[in-house]
Design a protein around this motif. Sequence first.
Motif, PDB file in Angstrom:
ATOM      1  N   ARG A  86     -19.800  92.861  47.535  1.00 28.98           N
ATOM      2  CA  ARG A  86     -20.335  92.067  48.656  1.00 28.98           C
ATOM      3  C   ARG A  86     -21.808  92.375  48.899  1.00 28.98           C
ATOM      4  NH1 ARG A  86     -15.118  93.110  50.937  1.00 28.98           N
ATOM      5  NH2 ARG A  86     -15.924  94.974  51.977  1.00 28.98           N
ATOM      6  N   HIS A  87     -22.150  93.658  48.753  1.00 24.44           N
ATOM      7  CA  HIS A  87     -23.538  94.048  49.002  1.00 24.44           C
ATOM      8  C   HIS A  87     -24.500  93.350  48.045  1.00 24.44           C
ATOM      9  CE1 HIS A  87     -27.054  96.513  49.832  1.00 24.44           C
ATOM     10  NE2 HIS A  87     -27.158  96.722  48.516  1.00 24.44           N
ATOM     11  N   PHE A  88     -24.160  93.338  46.749  1.00 18.81           N
ATOM     12  CA  PHE A  88     -25.077  92.758  45.776  1.00 18.81           C
ATOM     13  C   PHE A  88     -25.053  91.222  45.791  1.00 18.81           C
ATOM     14  CE2 PHE A  88     -24.959  97.040  43.758  1.00 18.81           C
ATOM     15  CZ  PHE A  88     -26.330  97.269  43.770  1.00 18.81           C
ATOM     16  N   ARG A  89     -24.194  90.650  46.611  1.00 15.95           N
ATOM     17  CA  ARG A  89     -24.240  89.198  46.833  1.00 15.95           C
ATOM     18  C   ARG A  89     -24.967  88.853  48.119  1.00 15.95           C
ATOM     19  NH1 ARG A  89     -21.480  86.322  43.236  1.00 15.95           N
ATOM     20  NH2 ARG A  89     -19.733  87.239  42.069  1.00 15.95           N
ATOM     21  N   GLU A  92     -29.956  91.227  51.033  1.00 16.97           N
ATOM     22  CA  GLU A  92     -30.535  92.539  50.756  1.00 16.97           C
ATOM     23  C   GLU A  92     -30.211  92.995  49.336  1.00 16.97           C
ATOM     24  OE1 GLU A  92     -30.253  97.185  52.359  1.00 16.97           O
ATOM     25  OE2 GLU A  92     -29.162  95.575  53.385  1.00 16.97           O
ATOM     26  N   GLY A  93     -28.987  92.736  48.929  1.00 16.67           N
ATOM     27  CA  GLY A  93     -28.580  93.136  47.589  1.00 16.67           C
ATOM     28  C   GLY A  93     -29.311  92.358  46.515  1.00 16.67           C
ATOM     29  N   ILE A  94     -29.547  91.085  46.774  1.00 19.69           N
ATOM     30  CA  ILE A  94     -30.273  90.260  45.807  1.00 19.69           C
ATOM     31  C   ILE A  94     -31.694  90.779  45.629  1.00 19.69           C
ATOM     32  CG2 ILE A  94     -31.220  87.961  45.385  1.00 19.69           C
ATOM     33  CD1 ILE A  94     -28.708  86.832  46.760  1.00 19.69           C
ATOM     34  N   ILE A  95     -32.310  91.209  46.724  1.00 22.17           N
ATOM     35  CA  ILE A  95     -33.656  91.779  46.640  1.00 22.17           C
ATOM     36  C   ILE A  95     -33.636  93.050  45.798  1.00 22.17           C
ATOM     37  CG2 ILE A  95     -35.490  92.899  47.978  1.00 22.17           C
ATOM     38  CD1 ILE A  95     -34.849  90.962  50.265  1.00 22.17           C
ATOM     39  N   GLN A  96     -32.587  93.867  46.011  1.00 22.26           N
ATOM     40  CA  GLN A  96     -32.467  95.091  45.214  1.00 22.26           C
ATOM     41  C   GLN A  96     -32.293  94.771  43.726  1.00 22.26           C
ATOM     42  OE1 GLN A  96     -29.203  96.967  47.444  1.00 22.26           O
ATOM     43  NE2 GLN A  96     -30.597  98.658  47.917  1.00 22.26           N
ATOM     44  N   GLN A  97     -31.550  93.707  43.449  1.00 21.75           N
ATOM     45  CA  GLN A  97     -31.379  93.284  42.062  1.00 21.75           C
ATOM     46  C   GLN A  97     -32.728  92.927  41.449  1.00 21.75           C
ATOM     47  OE1 GLN A  97     -28.372  90.191  42.875  1.00 21.75           O
ATOM     48  NE2 GLN A  97     -27.073  91.182  41.345  1.00 21.75           N
ATOM     49  N   TYR A 164     -18.378  94.986  39.786  1.00 21.67           N
ATOM     50  CA  TYR A 164     -17.601  95.648  40.841  1.00 21.67           C
ATOM     51  C   TYR A 164     -16.344  94.841  41.193  1.00 21.67           C
ATOM     52  CZ  TYR A 164     -21.763  98.512  41.327  1.00 21.67           C
ATOM     53  OH  TYR A 164     -22.815  99.375  41.077  1.00 21.67           O
ATOM     54  N   GLU A 165     -16.457  93.535  41.146  1.00 20.89           N
ATOM     55  CA  GLU A 165     -15.294  92.694  41.435  1.00 20.89           C
ATOM     56  C   GLU A 165     -14.216  92.863  40.369  1.00 20.89           C
ATOM     57  OE1 GLU A 165     -17.135  88.913  41.651  1.00 20.89           O
ATOM     58  OE2 GLU A 165     -17.680  89.088  43.781  1.00 20.89           O
ATOM     59  N   GLU A 166     -14.638  92.974  39.119  1.00 19.08           N
ATOM     60  CA  GLU A 166     -13.677  93.159  38.036  1.00 19.08           C
ATOM     61  C   GLU A 166     -12.947  94.495  38.177  1.00 19.08           C
ATOM     62  OE1 GLU A 166     -13.498  93.412  33.125  1.00 19.08           O
ATOM     63  OE2 GLU A 166     -15.340  92.774  34.141  1.00 19.08           O
ATOM     64  N   ALA A 167     -13.700  95.546  38.475  1.00 24.75           N
ATOM     65  CA  ALA A 167     -13.085  96.859  38.673  1.00 24.75           C
ATOM     66  C   ALA A 167     -12.114  96.828  39.851  1.00 24.75           C
ATOM     67  CB  ALA A 167     -14.165  97.916  38.906  1.00 24.75           C
ATOM     68  N   ALA A 168     -12.518  96.133  40.912  1.00 27.63           N
ATOM     69  CA  ALA A 168     -11.663  96.034  42.101  1.00 27.63           C
ATOM     70  C   ALA A 168     -10.378  95.267  41.793  1.00 27.63           C
ATOM     71  CB  ALA A 168     -12.422  95.349  43.236  1.00 27.63           C
ATOM     72  N   ASP A 169     -10.486  94.179  41.035  1.00 24.68           N
ATOM     73  CA  ASP A 169      -9.305  93.379  40.687  1.00 24.68           C
ATOM     74  C   ASP A 169      -8.315  94.193  39.854  1.00 24.68           C
ATOM     75  OD1 ASP A 169     -10.340  91.211  42.031  1.00 24.68           O
ATOM     76  OD2 ASP A 169     -11.133  90.228  40.229  1.00 24.68           O
ATOM     77  N   ILE A 170      -8.831  94.959  38.905  1.00 25.25           N
ATOM     78  CA  ILE A 170      -7.963  95.775  38.052  1.00 25.25           C
ATOM     79  C   ILE A 170      -7.280  96.861  38.879  1.00 25.25           C
ATOM     80  CG2 ILE A 170      -7.913  97.410  36.126  1.00 25.25           C
ATOM     81  CD1 ILE A 170     -10.251  95.838  34.894  1.00 25.25           C
ATOM     82  N   LEU A 171      -8.055  97.522  39.717  1.00 16.92           N
ATOM     83  CA  LEU A 171      -7.490  98.587  40.540  1.00 16.92           C
ATOM     84  C   LEU A 171      -6.475  98.035  41.539  1.00 16.92           C
ATOM     85  CD1 LEU A 171      -7.409 101.541  41.274  1.00 16.92           C
ATOM     86  CD2 LEU A 171      -9.366 101.171  42.815  1.00 16.92           C
ATOM     87  N   GLU A 172      -6.754  96.868  42.079  1.00 16.60           N
ATOM     88  CA  GLU A 172      -5.831  96.262  43.040  1.00 16.60           C
ATOM     89  C   GLU A 172      -4.493  95.923  42.375  1.00 16.60           C
ATOM     90  OE1 GLU A 172      -5.998  93.034  46.653  1.00 16.60           O
ATOM     91  OE2 GLU A 172      -7.195  92.607  44.860  1.00 16.60           O
ATOM     92  N   GLU A 173      -4.543  95.426  41.141  1.00 10.19           N
ATOM     93  CA  GLU A 173      -3.296  95.139  40.429  1.00 10.19           C
ATOM     94  C   GLU A 173      -2.501  96.420  40.200  1.00 10.19           C
ATOM     95  OE1 GLU A 173      -1.629  93.227  36.228  1.00 10.19           O
ATOM     96  OE2 GLU A 173      -3.754  93.018  36.746  1.00 10.19           O
ATOM     97  N   ALA A 174      -3.201  97.495  39.845  1.00 12.61           N
ATOM     98  CA  ALA A 174      -2.528  98.777  39.637  1.00 12.61           C
ATOM     99  C   ALA A 174      -1.872  99.256  40.924  1.00 12.61           C
ATOM    100  CB  ALA A 174      -3.523  99.818  39.131  1.00 12.61           C
ATOM    101  N   MET A 175      -2.568  99.104  42.047  1.00 10.37           N
ATOM    102  CA  MET A 175      -2.013  99.533  43.331  1.00 10.37           C
ATOM    103  C   MET A 175      -0.812  98.669  43.735  1.00 10.37           C
ATOM    104  SD  MET A 175      -3.776 102.186  44.162  1.00 10.37           S
ATOM    105  CE  MET A 175      -3.707 102.496  42.371  1.00 10.37           C
ATOM    106  N   ASP A 176      -0.849  97.399  43.406  1.00  8.26           N
ATOM    107  CA  ASP A 176       0.287  96.513  43.706  1.00  8.26           C
ATOM    108  C   ASP A 176       1.522  96.925  42.898  1.00  8.26           C
ATOM    109  OD1 ASP A 176      -1.199  95.059  45.514  1.00  8.26           O
ATOM    110  OD2 ASP A 176      -1.680  93.440  44.114  1.00  8.26           O
TER     111      ASP A 176
END
Length: 208
Positions: A86-89, A92-97, A164-176
């Motif tokens: 969310r931050h890099f979207r 402020e995050g776009i400026i950092q990019q 980060y979204e991909e890592a989150a999706d994979i981890l969320e599936e594991a937690m489910d």
Amino acid sequence: MGNSVEWCTVVWQVAGENFGTKSDLATWGVALLSGFMGMGGIVVGQLTSTRTEKKSVRAAVLAEVEALHDLCMKRKYLEGFREDARHFRSPEGIIQQQRGEIYQNSIRASDFNLIYRANLSRLGGLSGTEAKLIVRFHQLLQGVLQDVSEGGILFEGSNDPKDYEEAADILEEAMDIAKVLMAQKKPWWRFPWRCGQNVDTATAGKSH
């Protein structure tokens, strides 16, 4: 096999050389019955020992899944990945990019699934569904750890929200998956007896 050979020797010793009389037949029958009972006891003991081992393996592997789930939740790894995305979207995050600024994420956990690895050859004692879920859980978790370990994309640093979204999706599936295994976990005595295989936790216990 040695027990059965010894038993046969005893039978013939009991029968003797004059085998054939009614009294000999009765004596031989008693010896034969005793021998079968002894062999039956050995077989039952082996089956009981095997089932006990399978129950122990299942309990240990599921306990490790629950512990890893609780650790990830308490340390808020999933929330952290979502927040970084969310931050890099954000503006402020776009400026950092644009400035080339990145976030780095690193976790050292080479021995995180010792119980699972030690019992890989014994997973056949679980139900097919349960074994697949456990393997899938560890594969997904391993995938996330590769991203945050040395050489991984998040370890080296990234400002791409998709990483980060991909890592989150994979981890969320594991937690489910972990939640499914944890929810279906019941004491072994509540499952019906199935010789040679543990009960499928996805279906067992629903009638209780």
